[in-house]
Write an enzyme that holds these catalytic residues in place. Structure first.
Site, short mmCIF file in Angstrom:
data_model
loop_
_atom_site.label_atom_id
_atom_site.label_comp_id
_atom_site.label_asym_id
_atom_site.label_seq_id
_atom_site.Cartn_x
_atom_site.Cartn_y
_atom_site.Cartn_z
N GLY A 54 0.81 -1.20 0.00
CA GLY A 54 0.00 0.00 0.00
C GLY A 54 0.85 1.26 0.00
O GLY A 54 1.95 1.31 -0.55
N SER A 55 0.33 2.29 0.65
CA SER A 55 0.95 3.62 0.56
C SER A 55 2.29 3.72 1.27
O SER A 55 2.98 4.73 1.11
CB SER A 55 -0.01 4.67 1.13
OG SER A 55 -1.16 4.77 0.33
#
Length: 681
Positions: free
Chosen positions: A308-309
Site C-alpha cells: 500500500g501507501s
C-alpha cells in the site's frame, strides 16, 4: 487501732516536717523533705532508658532515610545512566547450562533465557516381556493420569521390543513406577527443550522435534551450532522486553478492530539487528503439538502483502535520487483520475487539484505518486526496487522466508509502474518494508536484517541505495506525514517520529481484490533527527468500530498501535524524550507542505489547466557510482505554468532533473493486474 496501708505507687510523694536543720520548708515556713518510693524510682529509671533508646532509633531511621534519599537523587538526577551500566552487567552474565545436555541455550540480547534444555527421565517398555498389557496400562494410568489407558494398552501390545511410554516424568512419578515393580519397564536418561518465555518470540525461536532436532526458526538454522557447542549460549538480537511490549500493542489493536492477525517489527536502523519480531496469532513454544497452522505461520517473513501507501516513500526516494522531481518546485496533477486503457486510478478523499511534492506524501495521493513515477519510468523503478531489496528474499537467519511477488522484468509495463508507485501490484513481506525504509532513513545504506546480537558499536557493511542528501530530505518528509498528514495518531511527544501509513486491499486466492478486506500498516523511524530504530506495525483485516468513526484505515488502526509501542519501548531502549518545541530540532526536521506557489488562478477563480509536460530542466550533475542507473526514458515532473519557485531554508541541495525525453504515450493494453479499488477497470 487504725490499720496503716502503704501508699499507692502512683500517689504524690509524702511530706513530713523535720527539724530546723532540714533541707526545706513547707508553705507555712516549716522545714519539709520529699520521700520518693522505690517503685517510683524504678519507673523513672525505665523512662530514662526508653528515652535513650528512642533517641538512638530516631538517629538510625534518620540516617537510613537520608541514605535512601541520597541514592534516589543520585540515580534519578545526578547520574540517571546508572541503569544502563546495570544492563551492561546483566548482558555479561551467562545463563546456567545443565550438566549433560546436548543442546546449547538460546538467550536474548540481555542474557534472558529464551530456550534451554534440561535433563529428564523417560519411561520405556519392552512389550515382549509384558504379558498383561491392559492391567499394566491400568496401573500406569493410576500413577500418571495424563496417559490414555486405551492408547497405552495398545502401545504395550504387539511384538515390538522397544516403545516410549512418556518422554518426560517427574522424580515422584519415577519413584511411583519403581514401586509398581512391573517387569518390562525401564528408565532412560534424556533431555527436553523448555521455552521459559512462553509465547515471546516463538516464531523466531522455532521448535525441536521429540529427538531434539531443530525443525523451525533459529532452532533449525543453528541446529549444528547448538549441538556442537552446548555450553555456549546462542545470543539473539531480540530484546524480550521490547518483544512483549510489541506483542501487547499489536494484540490490542487486533482485538479493538476485530482483525484476524497482525505483525510487528523493530529494527536497529544502523545495524539491521532485529530487536522485536511479532506475528499474531501465536502459540506457546512448549506446546507446539496444540498449535494451529495459522498460529505457526510467520506473517513477518512469510506473509506476502501489498504494502500500500508505505511504498510511496520508496517512490519519493527514487524520484529525488534520479533527479526527476524536486521537493521545492515539483507539482503533480491530482485534479482528475488517470485512465489507462480500461483502468482508472483515483485518490481516496483526494484534494482534486495540483499538489506539491510534500503534499503527495502527507495526503497519501495515489495520483501524485503515479505522476511522480512517470518521471523515471518502469525500468528505472524496477531497478531502484531491486537495489532496495524489494525483489528478493531477505537473508535473515530463518528458514521461513518468502520471495516477493512482482512482475517479471519483461512484463514490467507502464500500468505496473503506476500501481507499484503507490504499493499495489507487488507483494512483499513486512520485513521487506521495514528494511527498505530503514535504508531510506539511515543515510541511504541498505543492510540485511539479522537475528544475531552484535557487540556494542559494531558496524555492518551495507549497500548504498540513495545519497545522504536524499535520505536527509526523506526524513523531513517522513516527519511531515506524522505532524500534518495521515499518521498524526502515531505521534509520541518528545520522540520526533517520522513514517508513513499504508492501507491496501487483500487479494483473493483466484486473483482480484476482496471487498472490505484490507491490510492496515504503519512504518517509520525514530527519533527522526538522528534515527536509531525503525518500526513496522500491521493489522490484518481490521473492521471499523465506533471509536474510529467507522474507518479501518491505517491512520486509525496501525498508527495508534505504533504510538503505544513507541511509548513503551523508547524508555526501555534508553531513549530520552526531547522538548517537542526545541527550535533546533523542529527546524532540522521540518518542511512546508507547499514549498512553492500554487498554480496561477484562471479567470473566474478556477485553476488554470496545466500542460502535460514541464519546461526542460538543466542537465543533472554526475550521479555517484553507487546510484542505480537506467537507460530508460526520463519523464520530467509536471509544473503548472506561471508558478514561482520559493526558497527552501535548511534543506540539502536536491539533484537537478535530466533533460526531458519523449512524453509518455498512454495506449490500450491487455488485461493487467488490478490495483484494488485504486485502479478500477
Amino acid at each position: 487501732m487504725a490499720q496503716i496501708h502503704p501508699p499507692c505507687p502512683d500517689s504524690l510523694p509524702l511530706r513530713r516536717p523535720v527539724g530546723q536543720d532540714g533541707a526545706g520548708t513547707d508553705l507555712a515556713g516549716a522545714a519539709t523533705v520529699v520521700r520518693v518510693t522505690q517503685p517510683d524510682l524504678k519507673r523513672r529509671r525505665e523512662l530514662e532508658r526508653s528515652r535513650g533508646r528512642l533517641v538512638l532509633a530516631s538517629l538510625g531511621f534518620g540516617a537510613l532515610f537520608l541514605a535512601v534519599g541520597m541514592k534516589a537523587t543520585w540515580s534519578t538526577v545526578v547520574a540517571p545512566a546508572e541503569p544502563v551500566r546495570l544492563n551492561a552487567a546483566l548482558r555479561a552474565m551467562s545463563p546456567p547450562v545443565a550438566q549433560g545436555v546436548r543442546r546449547a541455550p538460546v538467550t536474548d540480547r540481555n542474557g534472558e533465557i529464551l530456550a534451554i534444555s534440561l535433563p529428564v527421565t523417560a519411561l520405556v517398555a519392552n512389550p515382549r516381556v509384558i504379558h498383561n498389557p491392559v492391567e499394566v496400562a491400568q496401573r500406569l494410568h493410576a500413577v500418571m493420569p495424563h496417559l490414555e489407558r486405551d492408547r497405552l494398552a495398545e502401545r504395550l501390545s504387539g511384538d515390538r521390543g522397544f516403545v516410549y511410554i512418556t518422554r518426560s516424568m517427574t522424580p515422584r512419578e519415577q519413584q511411583s513406577v519403581i514401586n509398581l515393580g512391573i517387569a518390562g519397564l525401564d528408565f532412560e536418561e534424556a533431555e527436553r527443550r523448555f521455552y521459559p518465555q512462553g509465547r515471546a518470540a516463538v516464531h523466531v525461536l522455532g521448535n525441536v522435534d521429540v529427538d531434539g532436532n531443530g525443525i523451525s526458526g533459529v532452532e533449525r538454522t543453528f541446529d549444528e551450532r547448538l549441538r556442537s557447542d552446548p555450553t555456549t549460549p546462542l545470543k539473539l538480537s531480540i530484546d524480550v522486553r521490547v518483544q512483549l511490549a510489541m506483542r501487547d500493542a499489536v494484540n490490542q489493536a487486533i482485538k479493538d478492530f476485530n482483525g484476524i492477525g497482525g505483525a510487528g517489527v523493530v529494527l536497529d536502523i544502523n545495524t539491521g539487528e532485529v530487536i522485536s519480531m511479532v506475528s499474531l496469532p501465536d502459540y506457546d513454544a512448549s506446546n507446539i503439538g496444540e498449535a494451529e497452522p495459522d498460529q505457526r505461520f510467520n506473517r513477518v517473513t512469510v506473509g506476502l502483502y501489498e504494502p500500500g501507501s508505505t511504498f510511496k516513500l520508496l517512490t519519493a526516494a527514487a524520484a529525488l535520487e534520479y533527479g526527476t522531481s524536486n521537493v521545492n518546485t515539483s507539482m503533480f496533477d491530482a485534479s482528475k483520475p488517470i485512465r489507462y486503457g480500461r483502468f482508472t486510478i483515483t485518490d481516496y478523499k483526494g484534494k482534486n487539484r495540483w499538489i506539491s511534492f510534500p503534499e503527495m506524501l502527507a495526503y497519501s495521493s495515489n495520483l501524485g505518486a503515479a505522476r511522480m513515477a512517470e518521471g523515471f519510468g518502469p525500468q528505472r523503478q524496477r531497478e531502484f526496487l531491486k537495489n532496495a531489496g524489494m525483489l528478493a528474499r531477505q537473508s535473515v537467519e530463518l528458514p521461513e522466508r518468502a520471495t516477493p511477488i512482482a512482475p517479471p522484468a519483461n512484463h514490467w509495463r507502464d500500468i505496473n509502474m503506476y500501481t507499484i508507485s503507490f504499493g499495489h501490484g507487488i507483494s512483499v513481506t513486512p520485513l521487506h518494508v521495514a528494511t527498505g525504509i530503514s535504508a531510506v532513513a539511515n543515510g541511504g545504506i541498505l543492510r540485511q536484517p539479522t537475528l544475531m546480537a552484535l557487540p556494542p558499536g559494531a558496524e555492518r557493511p551495507g549497500t548504498r541505495v540513495i545519497s545522504e542528501a536524499t535520505s536527509a530530505t526523506m526524513r523531513r518528509l517522513m516527519r511531515l506525514v506524522v505532524t500534518d498528514g495521515s499518521a498524526k495518531n502515531a505521534e509520541v511527544p518528545g520522540y520526533f517520529l517520522g513514517g508513513k501509513t499504508g492501507t491496501a486491499q487483500k487479494t483473493g486466492p483466484n486473483g482480484g481484490y476482496l471487498m472490505n478486506k484490507r491490510i492496515s500498516a504503519f512504518v517509520g523511524a525514530f527519533p527522526i533527527q538522528a534515527p536509531r530504530y525503525a518500526l513496522y506495525v500491521m493489522v490484518d483485516e481490521p473492521k471499523p468500530n465506533a471509536k474510529s468513526y467507522g474507518y479501518a484505515t491505517a491512520g486509525w488502526v496501525a498508527a495508534p498501535a505504533a504510538n503505544t509501542v513507541i511509548s513503551r519501548i523508547a524508555p526501555i531502549l534508553g531513549l530520552v524524550p526531547e522538548d517537542p518545541t526545541n527550535p533546533a530540532i523542529v527546524q532540522a526536521t521540518s518542511i512546508p507542505l507547499q514549498p512553492r506557489a500554487v498554480a496561477r488562478t484562471a479567470p473566474g477563480g478556477s485553476q488554470a489547466a496545466a500542460p502535460a509536460a514541464a519546461r526542460p530542466m538543466q542537465p543533472a550533475a554526475p550521479r555517484p557510482a553507487t546510484t542505480p542507473v537506467d537507460a530508460g526514458r526520463v519523464h520530467p515532473p509536471v509544473t503548472p505554468p506561471g508558478a514561482r519557485s520559493l526558497p527552501m531554508p535548511n534543506l540539502p541541495a536536491e539533484p537537478r532533473a535530466m533533460p526531458p525525453q519523449h512524453p509518455l504515450r498512454l495506449t490500450s493494453i491487455q488485461r493487467e493486474q488490478s490495483a484494488g479499488g485504486t485502479v478500477a477497470p
